[in-house]
Every structure is written in structure tokens, then in C-alpha cells.
Scaffold this motif. Structure first.
Motif, PDB file in Angstrom:
ATOM      1  N   VAL A  48      -4.781   5.052  -2.706  1.00  0.00           N
ATOM      2  CA  VAL A  48      -3.610   4.706  -1.958  1.00  0.00           C
ATOM      3  C   VAL A  48      -4.757   3.678  -0.735  1.00  0.00           C
ATOM      4  CG1 VAL A  48      -2.476   5.266   0.131  1.00  0.00           C
ATOM      5  CG2 VAL A  48      -2.066   6.423  -1.828  1.00  0.00           C
ATOM      6  N   ARG A  49      -5.624   3.953  -0.517  1.00  0.00           N
ATOM      7  CA  ARG A  49      -6.565   3.223   0.341  1.00  0.00           C
ATOM      8  C   ARG A  49      -6.761   1.850  -0.341  1.00  0.00           C
ATOM      9  NH1 ARG A  49     -11.803   2.001   0.307  1.00  0.00           N
ATOM     10  NH2 ARG A  49     -12.650   1.269   2.293  1.00  0.00           N
ATOM     11  N   LYS A  50      -7.391   1.785  -1.510  1.00  0.00           N
ATOM     12  CA  LYS A  50      -7.680   0.752  -2.313  1.00  0.00           C
ATOM     13  C   LYS A  50      -6.442  -0.171  -2.379  1.00  0.00           C
ATOM     14  CE  LYS A  50     -11.090   2.905  -5.017  1.00  0.00           C
ATOM     15  NZ  LYS A  50     -11.451   3.342  -6.147  1.00  0.00           N
ATOM     16  N   VAL A  51      -5.380   0.326  -2.645  1.00  0.00           N
ATOM     17  CA  VAL A  51      -4.124  -0.406  -2.941  1.00  0.00           C
ATOM     18  C   VAL A  51      -3.304  -1.027  -1.616  1.00  0.00           C
ATOM     19  CG1 VAL A  51      -1.734  -0.386  -3.732  1.00  0.00           C
ATOM     20  CG2 VAL A  51      -3.645   0.700  -5.038  1.00  0.00           C
ATOM     21  N   LEU A  52      -3.654  -0.315  -0.727  1.00  0.00           N
ATOM     22  CA  LEU A  52      -3.109  -0.552   0.727  1.00  0.00           C
ATOM     23  C   LEU A  52      -4.073  -1.644   1.285  1.00  0.00           C
ATOM     24  CD1 LEU A  52      -1.979   2.540   2.423  1.00  0.00           C
ATOM     25  CD2 LEU A  52      -0.501   0.631   1.774  1.00  0.00           C
ATOM     26  N   THR A  53      -5.385  -1.521   0.998  1.00  0.00           N
ATOM     27  CA  THR A  53      -6.360  -2.675   1.504  1.00  0.00           C
ATOM     28  C   THR A  53      -5.914  -3.960   0.896  1.00  0.00           C
ATOM     29  OG1 THR A  53      -7.879  -1.015   2.011  1.00  0.00           O
ATOM     30  CG2 THR A  53      -8.589  -3.272   1.817  1.00  0.00           C
ATOM     31  N   ALA A  54      -5.569  -3.919  -0.580  1.00  0.00           N
ATOM     32  CA  ALA A  54      -5.498  -5.128  -1.412  1.00  0.00           C
ATOM     33  C   ALA A  54      -4.117  -5.749  -0.916  1.00  0.00           C
ATOM     34  CB  ALA A  54      -5.467  -4.683  -2.899  1.00  0.00           C
ATOM     35  N   THR A  55      -2.953  -4.751  -0.829  1.00  0.00           N
ATOM     36  CA  THR A  55      -1.608  -5.537  -0.527  1.00  0.00           C
ATOM     37  C   THR A  55      -1.503  -6.121   0.933  1.00  0.00           C
ATOM     38  OG1 THR A  55      -0.694  -3.260  -0.214  1.00  0.00           O
ATOM     39  CG2 THR A  55      -0.703  -4.100  -2.337  1.00  0.00           C
ATOM     40  N   THR A  56      -2.112  -5.320   1.751  1.00  0.00           N
ATOM     41  CA  THR A  56      -1.808  -5.712   3.196  1.00  0.00           C
ATOM     42  C   THR A  56      -2.887  -6.563   3.956  1.00  0.00           C
ATOM     43  OG1 THR A  56      -2.900  -3.655   4.396  1.00  0.00           O
ATOM     44  CG2 THR A  56      -0.294  -3.547   3.573  1.00  0.00           C
TER      45      THR A  56
END
Length: 78
Positions: free
Chosen positions: A46-54
Motif C-alpha cells: 500500500v505504501r509503494k502504490v500510494l507513493t507512486a499514485t499520489t
């Protein structure tokens, strides 16, 4: 913010990341580090995906996700 519905019972993290990042579900789905695991996203994922998307820098604290507001970047444009 545009509503992005999850596609199954374990992909709420991807749907939330898509909404927060202002992108399609399909675009967020491509960021899933383990797309065929069948287990949903771990906290680290979740951390990786949120960093990439936001574009926001995130940190993990005792297994919880915390956003460093002082390092918040602008939301990427689709």
C-alpha cells in the motif's frame, strides 16, 4: 475526487490509491507489485502504490502507514 469501485473483495487498496491519485483503476492496478498473489496489498505494498499514485512520501510506523505532510508533493496530473 472521482469514485473508483473495487473490482473484487480484496482490492480496496488499489481502488483507494486510484481515487487518491486521480487515475483509473487500471492504471493503479499496473502498480500492484504482486498482481497474481490473490491476497490483496500488504501494508508495505500500500505504501509503494500510494507513493507512486499520489507522489506523497510515506513512512511506516509500527506497521501503520503515515504520510509525512511536510514532504507532500503535488498530485500528479493524469
Amino acid at each position: 475526487m472521482r469514485l473508483i469501485r473495487q473490482r473484487n473483495g480484496i482490492d480496496c487498496g488499489l481502488a483507494a490509491a486510484a481515487m487518491l491519485g486521480g487515475m483509473s483503476y487500471r492504471a493503479a492496478e499496473r502498480l500492484d507489485p504482486h498482481p497474481y498473489a490473490g491476497t490483496g496489498l500488504s501494508v508495505a505494498d500500500v505504501r509503494k502504490v500510494l507513493t507512486a499514485t499520489t507522489g506523497c512520501v510515506t513512512t511506516l510506523r509500527r506497521g501503520r502507514l503515515a504520510v509525512k505532510l511536510s514532504e507532500r508533493a503535488t498530485t500528479p496530473q493524469p
